[in-house]
Design a protein around this motif. Structure first.
Motif, PDB file in Angstrom:
ATOM      1  N   PRO A 109       0.259  -7.313  -2.904  1.00 20.71           N
ATOM      2  CA  PRO A 109       2.101  -7.548  -2.356  1.00 20.71           C
ATOM      3  C   PRO A 109       2.434  -6.801  -2.136  1.00 20.71           C
ATOM      4  O   PRO A 109       3.844  -6.754  -1.977  1.00 20.71           O
ATOM      5  N   CYS A 110       2.299  -5.212  -2.502  1.00 18.97           N
ATOM      6  CA  CYS A 110       2.800  -4.314  -1.672  1.00 18.97           C
ATOM      7  C   CYS A 110       2.243  -3.605  -0.222  1.00 18.97           C
ATOM      8  O   CYS A 110       2.932  -3.683   0.215  1.00 18.97           O
ATOM      9  N   TYR A 111       1.096  -4.422  -0.188  1.00 22.49           N
ATOM     10  CA  TYR A 111       0.308  -3.895   1.272  1.00 22.49           C
ATOM     11  C   TYR A 111       1.280  -5.222   2.311  1.00 22.49           C
ATOM     12  O   TYR A 111       1.651  -4.593   3.662  1.00 22.49           O
ATOM     13  N   SER A 112       1.874  -6.236   2.126  1.00 20.48           N
ATOM     14  CA  SER A 112       2.264  -7.223   2.581  1.00 20.48           C
ATOM     15  C   SER A 112       3.256  -7.569   2.364  1.00 20.48           C
ATOM     16  O   SER A 112       3.430  -8.469   1.410  1.00 20.48           O
ATOM     17  N   GLU A 113       4.449  -7.503   2.857  1.00 21.34           N
ATOM     18  CA  GLU A 113       5.744  -8.371   2.890  1.00 21.34           C
ATOM     19  C   GLU A 113       5.623  -9.507   2.562  1.00 21.34           C
ATOM     20  O   GLU A 113       6.203 -10.631   1.374  1.00 21.34           O
ATOM     21  N   GLU A 114       4.620 -10.390   3.057  1.00 19.16           N
ATOM     22  CA  GLU A 114       4.572 -11.705   2.690  1.00 19.16           C
ATOM     23  C   GLU A 114       3.443 -11.651   2.058  1.00 19.16           C
ATOM     24  O   GLU A 114       4.207 -13.470   0.548  1.00 19.16           O
ATOM     25  N   ALA A 115       2.799 -11.455   1.444  1.00 17.32           N
ATOM     26  CA  ALA A 115       1.983 -11.587   0.227  1.00 17.32           C
ATOM     27  C   ALA A 115       3.535 -11.438  -1.219  1.00 17.32           C
ATOM     28  O   ALA A 115       2.483 -12.080  -2.054  1.00 17.32           O
ATOM     29  N   HIS A 116       4.147 -10.813  -0.851  1.00 16.15           N
ATOM     30  CA  HIS A 116       5.211 -10.646  -2.442  1.00 16.15           C
ATOM     31  C   HIS A 116       5.706 -11.383  -2.395  1.00 16.15           C
ATOM     32  O   HIS A 116       5.681 -11.851  -3.755  1.00 16.15           O
ATOM     33  N   HIS A 117       5.903 -12.207  -1.524  1.00 10.51           N
ATOM     34  CA  HIS A 117       6.111 -14.049  -2.018  1.00 10.51           C
ATOM     35  C   HIS A 117       5.243 -14.969  -2.936  1.00 10.51           C
ATOM     36  O   HIS A 117       5.421 -15.583  -3.647  1.00 10.51           O
ATOM     37  N   TYR A 118       4.191 -14.069  -2.847  1.00 11.92           N
ATOM     38  CA  TYR A 118       2.759 -15.215  -4.051  1.00 11.92           C
ATOM     39  C   TYR A 118       2.035 -14.362  -4.392  1.00 11.92           C
ATOM     40  O   TYR A 118       1.452 -15.081  -5.801  1.00 11.92           O
ATOM     41  N   PHE A 119       1.670 -12.926  -4.607  1.00 15.44           N
ATOM     42  CA  PHE A 119       0.636 -12.758  -5.671  1.00 15.44           C
ATOM     43  C   PHE A 119       1.999 -11.884  -6.585  1.00 15.44           C
ATOM     44  O   PHE A 119       2.497 -11.144  -6.344  1.00 15.44           O
ATOM     45  N   ALA A 120       0.743 -11.768  -7.736  1.00 20.27           N
ATOM     46  CA  ALA A 120       1.243 -10.293  -8.661  1.00 20.27           C
ATOM     47  C   ALA A 120       0.505  -8.868  -8.432  1.00 20.27           C
ATOM     48  O   ALA A 120      -0.847  -9.072  -8.432  1.00 20.27           O
ATOM     49  N   ARG A 121       0.712  -7.924  -8.899  1.00 17.24           N
ATOM     50  CA  ARG A 121       0.426  -7.215  -9.561  1.00 17.24           C
ATOM     51  C   ARG A 121       0.682  -6.402 -10.971  1.00 17.24           C
ATOM     52  O   ARG A 121       1.578  -7.000 -11.648  1.00 17.24           O
ATOM     53  N   MET A 122      -0.894  -5.934 -11.590  1.00 21.00           N
ATOM     54  CA  MET A 122       0.098  -5.008 -12.593  1.00 21.00           C
ATOM     55  C   MET A 122      -0.646  -3.563 -12.602  1.00 21.00           C
ATOM     56  O   MET A 122      -1.839  -3.425 -11.976  1.00 21.00           O
ATOM     57  N   HIS A 123      -0.256  -2.832 -13.676  1.00 18.68           N
ATOM     58  CA  HIS A 123      -0.462  -1.454 -13.753  1.00 18.68           C
ATOM     59  C   HIS A 123      -1.324  -1.437 -15.403  1.00 18.68           C
ATOM     60  O   HIS A 123      -0.694  -1.507 -16.290  1.00 18.68           O
ATOM     61  N   VAL A 124      -1.897  -0.304 -15.416  1.00 14.73           N
ATOM     62  CA  VAL A 124      -2.111   0.225 -16.472  1.00 14.73           C
ATOM     63  C   VAL A 124      -2.262   1.842 -17.120  1.00 14.73           C
ATOM     64  O   VAL A 124      -2.623   2.124 -15.997  1.00 14.73           O
ATOM     65  N   ALA A 125      -1.425   2.175 -17.795  1.00 11.34           N
ATOM     66  CA  ALA A 125      -1.708   3.701 -18.123  1.00 11.34           C
ATOM     67  C   ALA A 125      -2.293   4.728 -18.242  1.00 11.34           C
ATOM     68  O   ALA A 125      -2.512   3.721 -19.747  1.00 11.34           O
ATOM     69  N   VAL A 126      -3.094   4.156 -18.125  1.00  9.60           N
ATOM     70  CA  VAL A 126      -4.803   4.545 -18.438  1.00  9.60           C
ATOM     71  C   VAL A 126      -5.210   6.264 -18.462  1.00  9.60           C
ATOM     72  O   VAL A 126      -5.857   7.140 -18.562  1.00  9.60           O
ATOM     73  N   ALA A 127      -4.382   7.046 -18.191  1.00  6.93           N
ATOM     74  CA  ALA A 127      -4.905   8.338 -16.846  1.00  6.93           C
ATOM     75  C   ALA A 127      -3.049   8.975 -16.847  1.00  6.93           C
ATOM     76  O   ALA A 127      -2.635   9.511 -16.368  1.00  6.93           O
ATOM     77  N   PRO A 128      -3.359   9.858 -17.907  1.00  9.54           N
ATOM     78  CA  PRO A 128      -1.875  10.044 -18.319  1.00  9.54           C
ATOM     79  C   PRO A 128      -2.175  11.785 -17.779  1.00  9.54           C
ATOM     80  O   PRO A 128      -1.317  12.332 -17.571  1.00  9.54           O
ATOM     81  N   ALA A 129      -3.673  11.833 -17.772  1.00  9.97           N
ATOM     82  CA  ALA A 129      -3.068  13.543 -17.618  1.00  9.97           C
ATOM     83  C   ALA A 129      -2.592  14.221 -15.480  1.00  9.97           C
ATOM     84  O   ALA A 129      -2.937  13.270 -15.235  1.00  9.97           O
ATOM     85  N   CYS A 130      -2.131  15.223 -15.253  1.00 12.53           N
ATOM     86  CA  CYS A 130      -1.093  15.184 -14.472  1.00 12.53           C
ATOM     87  C   CYS A 130      -1.755  16.350 -13.745  1.00 12.53           C
ATOM     88  O   CYS A 130      -1.765  17.566 -14.634  1.00 12.53           O
ATOM     89  N   ASN A 131      -2.200  16.972 -12.724  1.00 14.61           N
ATOM     90  CA  ASN A 131      -2.356  18.141 -12.180  1.00 14.61           C
ATOM     91  C   ASN A 131      -1.444  19.270 -11.213  1.00 14.61           C
ATOM     92  O   ASN A 131      -1.905  20.252 -10.763  1.00 14.61           O
ATOM     93  N   ILE A 132       0.332  18.350 -11.436  1.00 17.75           N
ATOM     94  CA  ILE A 132       0.873  18.901 -10.348  1.00 17.75           C
ATOM     95  C   ILE A 132       1.705  18.800 -10.913  1.00 17.75           C
ATOM     96  O   ILE A 132       2.027  17.798 -12.478  1.00 17.75           O
TER      97      ILE A 132
END
Ligand code: CLF
Ligand code: SF4
Length: 487
Positions: free
Chosen positions: A50-73
């Motif tokens: 759904p993010c890489y194709s505008e057309e696909a965003h009408h049909y498909f869903a994404r989800m995120h999981v917040a599993v990686a909290p550390a950052c290097n910047i």
């Protein structure tokens, strides 16, 4: 360097309108590209994303999981108590998850959301710096859900170290946040980075970050991974510079460029928020996006979703899947997921067939002023949302060359609340759509209809449950026939 004022001046004459001033006007350009204009192997990779194709965003869903909290910047727009501003609007993540919890959540969502096609790890933190947790989560998910696409968002500093594993794990979508290619500008965005057990500051830090981002981009492109570049537009810091970023990432083979507005508020506790750095207006964002047209393809349907978002891009169902609501065991009905995909393919064929009428219809209305149209939709590429239930509107422009998607606008409060129309919401919607000529929805009541009309926005449910672009083209052609050319 191109001055922001110069860009503003160039677009000043069209201040009220939102249409782009250049580039192709068919709906099949930029991130809207479809099977006819992408190589088959690329289309196969993006057609369900759904993010890489505008057309696909009408049909498909994404989800995120917040599993990686550390950052290097450290980015000046980030406070890690909040979502990663790379990919998310600032707002606390409801829950940080262990890889096991994250995998459990993904399976639970997949069992009840057949549209789910992509799992992304996009903050808070950096998915590649906190790589052990990212990899553990992906490994746990793919063994039970092999049809899911894996997606990563990163600041790029650790990227070159993980390219081999990214390729081996079939992660074929990676987003790098690239806010500059000039370290002098980077020094205003990044106070420090942490690299190979040492902390760097100032120009040295941003030069190192820049070099690693470019190296990582080149390595991914060479291995066939699709790279999206996100750039946070920071007025007065990198606004004029992002055109150069766009050209550079295009030259290096990035698939898409997503210019997203800085969201800044003192309440977020970020450096920018606390020092009064503002985000861009919609007009400023559009000016930069328009100036980038002709370079790397632009993504215009980003919703700046949360780092724990669940669902279609315009919605967030995260609260339905908090840890306390997850079932102990999950059985995924793969037949149901396959059936959903078959239905989508059939709808897509219909949609593609209907879109063939767009250009001929628009051409019949040549020499008319462009028409800006807002659409209420809940997916499938259809005008299928009631006005009162809409939480956002998709904005399109029709002109003699076709119909072009311009972006999505979120509504602060939907009009219909508890079965009643809310006047204050309507006022906000009218302001939001002040430059729109026509609003298309599945249904609208007499009261909001009258007020929209009085504000110069023509509401219509004449195209209810029809495909979006062909309806807009037909409407444009019809108006062209009704309105004299010099009107
Ligand atoms: Fe997530 Fe990002 Fe993958 Fe999409 S989001 S990691 S590419 S699955 Fe998408 Fe959200 Fe915009 Fe990001 S709408 S913020 S671009
Ligand atoms: Fe915050 Fe993401 Fe920047 Fe790290 S990369 S500082 S988590 S915005």
């Amino acid at each position: 360097m191109i001055l922001f004022e110069a860009l503003t001046g160039a677009a000043g004459a069209k201040e009220k309108t939102l249409e782009t001033s250049s580039g192709c006007s068919s709906s099949a350009c930029g991130s809207s590209s479809g099977p006819d204009d992408l190589a088959p192997e690329i289309w196969a990779k993006v057609k369900d994303h759904p993010c890489y194709s505008e057309e696909a965003h009408h049909y498909f869903a994404r989800m995120h999981v917040a599993v990686a909290p550390a950052c290097n910047i450290q980015c000046n727009y980030c406070n890690r108590k909040y979502d990663c501003a790379n990919e998310s609007r600032p707002g606390v993540v409801s829950e940080r998850l262990t890889p096991e919890q994250g995998a459990k959540k993904v399976l639970a969502v997949a069992a009840s959301v057949p549209q789910l096609s992509v799992l992304g790890i996009a903050g808070p933190g950096d998915a590649l710096y906190d790589w052990r947790k990212t990899r553990a989560t992906f490994d746990a998910v793919v063994k039970d859900l092999p049809d899911i696409k894996l997606c990563i968002s990163s600041n790029g500093l650790a990227l070159p170290d993980h390219v081999d594993e990214i390729v081996a794990m079939n992660i074929d979508h990676v987003t790098i946040t690239i806010n500059m290619i000039d370290p002098e500008i980077g020094a205003k965005i990044y106070p420090w980075i942490f690299y190979q057990h040492a902390r760097y500051t100032g120009l040295e830090a941003s030069r190192l970050l820049h070099e690693r981002q470019m190296l990582g981009l080149d390595m991914l492109v060479a291995r066939g991974v699709l790279v999206k570049v996100n750039s946070v537009l920071i007025p007065g810091v990198n606004d004029a510079h992002l055109v150069e970023v766009n050209r550079e990432v295009k030259k290096r083979g990035a698939f898409l460029h997503n210019v997203m507005p800085l969201i800044s508020d003192p309440a977020h506790g970020t450096h920018f928020g606390l020092t009064g750095q503002r985000g861009p207006t919609a007009q400023e964002l559009k000016i930069v996006q328009d100036a980038c047209e002709g370079g790397a393809k632009l993504m215009r349907h980003c919703r700046q979703c949360r780092a724990d978002a669940v669902g279609m891009l315009g919605e967030d169902r995260g609260q339905e899947f908090t840890l306390d609501k997850l079932p102990e065991t999950v059985a995924i009905d793969f037949a149901k997921r396959d059936a959903y995909r078959s239905q989508i393919e059939a709808k897509r064929e219909l949609h593609a067939f209907a879109r063939m009428a767009v250009k001929p219809a628009a051409e019949t209305a040549l020499a008319r002023a462009p028409l800006t149209v807002a659409v209420a939709t809940k997916g499938d590429g259809l005008i299928n949302q009631h006005f009162g239930h809409a939480k956002e509107f998709l904005i399109y422009r029709a002109d003699g060359a076709g119909v072009k998607f311009l972006g999505a606008r979120k509504i602060a409060d939907q009009y219909c609340q508890g079965g009643l129309g809310e006047d204050s919401s309507l006022a906000g919607i009218i302001t939001l759509l002040s430059d729109v000529d026509v609003l298309l929805c599945a249904k609208i009541g007499g009261c909001p209809k009258g007020e929209l009309k009085a504000a110069g926005i023509e509401p219509s449910d004449d195209y209810a449950h029809e495909f979006i672009e062909p309806s807009i083209a037909a409407l444009y052609a019809k108006r062209g026939a009704e309105i004299p050319a010099d009107a």
